[in-house]
Design an enzyme around this catalytic site. Structure first.
Site, PDB file in Angstrom:
ATOM      1  N   GLY A  14       8.480   3.458  -8.344  1.00  0.00           N
ATOM      2  CA  GLY A  14       7.681   2.484  -9.085  1.00  0.00           C
ATOM      3  C   GLY A  14       6.477   3.119  -9.754  1.00  0.00           C
ATOM      4  O   GLY A  14       5.360   2.611  -9.655  1.00  0.00           O
ATOM      5  N   SER A  15       6.723   4.209 -10.480  1.00  0.00           N
ATOM      6  CA  SER A  15       5.602   5.050 -10.926  1.00  0.00           C
ATOM      7  C   SER A  15       5.421   5.133 -12.434  1.00  0.00           C
ATOM      8  O   SER A  15       4.817   6.078 -12.939  1.00  0.00           O
ATOM      9  CB  SER A  15       5.767   6.460 -10.355  1.00  0.00           C
ATOM     10  OG  SER A  15       7.054   6.988 -10.626  1.00  0.00           O
ATOM     11  N   THR A  16       5.904   4.140 -13.164  1.00  0.00           N
ATOM     12  CA  THR A  16       5.723   4.196 -14.617  1.00  0.00           C
ATOM     13  C   THR A  16       4.329   3.764 -15.046  1.00  0.00           C
ATOM     14  O   THR A  16       3.921   4.003 -16.187  1.00  0.00           O
ATOM     15  CB  THR A  16       6.767   3.319 -15.340  1.00  0.00           C
ATOM     16  OG1 THR A  16       6.647   1.968 -14.875  1.00  0.00           O
ATOM     17  CG2 THR A  16       8.179   3.844 -15.083  1.00  0.00           C
ATOM     18  N   ILE A  19      -0.983   2.396  -9.896  1.00  0.00           N
ATOM     19  CA  ILE A  19      -1.243   3.344  -8.816  1.00  0.00           C
ATOM     20  C   ILE A  19      -0.144   4.387  -8.748  1.00  0.00           C
ATOM     21  O   ILE A  19      -0.407   5.574  -8.535  1.00  0.00           O
ATOM     22  CB  ILE A  19      -1.377   2.592  -7.478  1.00  0.00           C
ATOM     23  CG1 ILE A  19      -2.659   1.749  -7.455  1.00  0.00           C
ATOM     24  CG2 ILE A  19      -1.380   3.571  -6.306  1.00  0.00           C
ATOM     25  CD1 ILE A  19      -2.780   0.836  -6.243  1.00  0.00           C
ATOM     26  N   SER A 136      -1.305  -2.112   2.057  1.00  0.00           N
ATOM     27  CA  SER A 136      -2.359  -2.862   1.377  1.00  0.00           C
ATOM     28  C   SER A 136      -3.299  -3.417   2.430  1.00  0.00           C
ATOM     29  O   SER A 136      -2.883  -3.686   3.571  1.00  0.00           O
ATOM     30  CB  SER A 136      -1.767  -4.015   0.566  1.00  0.00           C
ATOM     31  OG  SER A 136      -2.783  -4.892   0.106  1.00  0.00           O
ATOM     32  N   TYR A 149       3.682 -11.766   0.577  1.00  0.00           N
ATOM     33  CA  TYR A 149       3.284 -10.395   0.221  1.00  0.00           C
ATOM     34  C   TYR A 149       2.576  -9.725   1.389  1.00  0.00           C
ATOM     35  O   TYR A 149       2.891  -8.576   1.746  1.00  0.00           O
ATOM     36  CB  TYR A 149       2.371 -10.426  -0.999  1.00  0.00           C
ATOM     37  CG  TYR A 149       1.750  -9.087  -1.337  1.00  0.00           C
ATOM     38  CD1 TYR A 149       2.509  -8.081  -1.935  1.00  0.00           C
ATOM     39  CD2 TYR A 149       0.408  -8.829  -1.061  1.00  0.00           C
ATOM     40  CE1 TYR A 149       1.936  -6.848  -2.245  1.00  0.00           C
ATOM     41  CE2 TYR A 149      -0.162  -7.611  -1.369  1.00  0.00           C
ATOM     42  CZ  TYR A 149       0.602  -6.623  -1.957  1.00  0.00           C
ATOM     43  OH  TYR A 149       0.037  -5.393  -2.257  1.00  0.00           O
TER      44      TYR A 149
END
Length: 258
Positions: A14-16, A19, A136, A149
């Site tokens: 998930g790095s596009t 963070i 988180s 979440y």
């Protein structure tokens, strides 16, 4: 202190953007060969272009078993894995149906479970590896507006702790990082109505923290780079005695001292 990751391969899921991209950039700048991951080819290609010649991309949805299988077929081993892939969606508990819960569980938790099963044995065989989970502060301060979440982030922290114990004696460390409110693209989208009223994004972020995370000591959201700095250190050989830890980059939001 110099962090040198030359010769190491790293996956950041998930790095596009946000963070995840900041972590990928930090690892790249430290010398690692980084694989960018996202669901769509255009976004992955754009992120890879920003990083430069050492980086490569894999446009794969890792929220499914099939996606994980495709990734392993293309990339059978990594020295460093950062499980950053995650979603959040404010929905009241009584309006959050099974589909909301299942989507958060598959993306935020099961993607990391599958990745750990796939890549930790190879790290152990080499006698060195780093696996990180993006938790988180919401895993401790469960947000009333998105309980689903918060529960998924608590699970990520527990998963990292359990895996650290499972990998004891192998030279592989497993840790979680707990950001607080952070000015990523996702948070910017959440604050867009406030920005439309004439506030800067930074001021909207400060107002959000004061209203919804009043225990914050820094009194503002973190930057993505501030979170990435912790991740890069924990991914490095310098952090060899840190494992099974939940490392907070939350600006002091969580109200306990350990």
């Amino acid at each position: 202190m110099k962090i040198d990751l030359s010769g190491k391969t790293a996956l950041v899921t998930g790095s596009t953007e946000g963070i995840g991209f900041a972590i990928a950039k930090g690892l790249d700048e430290a010398g690692a060969s980084v694989v960018i991951n996202g669901r769509t080819e255009p976004k992955v290609a754009a992120a890879v272009a920003k990083l430069g010649p050492k980086a490569r991309g894999r446009a794969i949805d890792l929220a499914t078993p099939e996606g994980l299988a495709a990734l392993v077929a293309a990339e059978p081993a990594f020295d460093i894995v950062v499980n950053n892939l995650g979603i959040f969606q404010p929905v009241d508990f009584f309006a959050a149906d099974d589909a909301v819960w299942d989507r958060h569980w598959q993306v935020n938790v099961m993607s990391g479970v599958r990745i750990a099963r796939a890549y930790l044995p190879g790290m152990a065989a080499k006698g060195w590896g780093r696996m990180l989970f993006l938790g988180s502060e919401s895993g401790y301060n469960i947000p009333v507006e998105m309980i689903h979440y918060g529960v998924s982030k608590t699970a990520d922290v527990s998963l990292a702790r359990g895996l650290a114990k499972r990998m004891a004696g192998t030279g592989v460390t497993v840790n979680s990082i707990l950001p607080g409110p952070t000015l990523s693209e996702g948070v910017a989208e959440m604050l867009k109505d406030e920005v439309a009223k004439g506030k800067t994004l930074e001021q909207a972020g400060i107002d959000f923290v004061k209203a919804h995370r009043p225990s914050s000591i820094i009194g503002r959201p973190a930057t993505v780079e501030e979170v990435a700095n912790m991740a890069v250190y924990i991914a490095s050989p310098l952090a060899s005695a840190t494992t099974g830890a939940a490392l907070r980059v939350d600006g002091g939001v969580v109200e306990f001292i350990v």
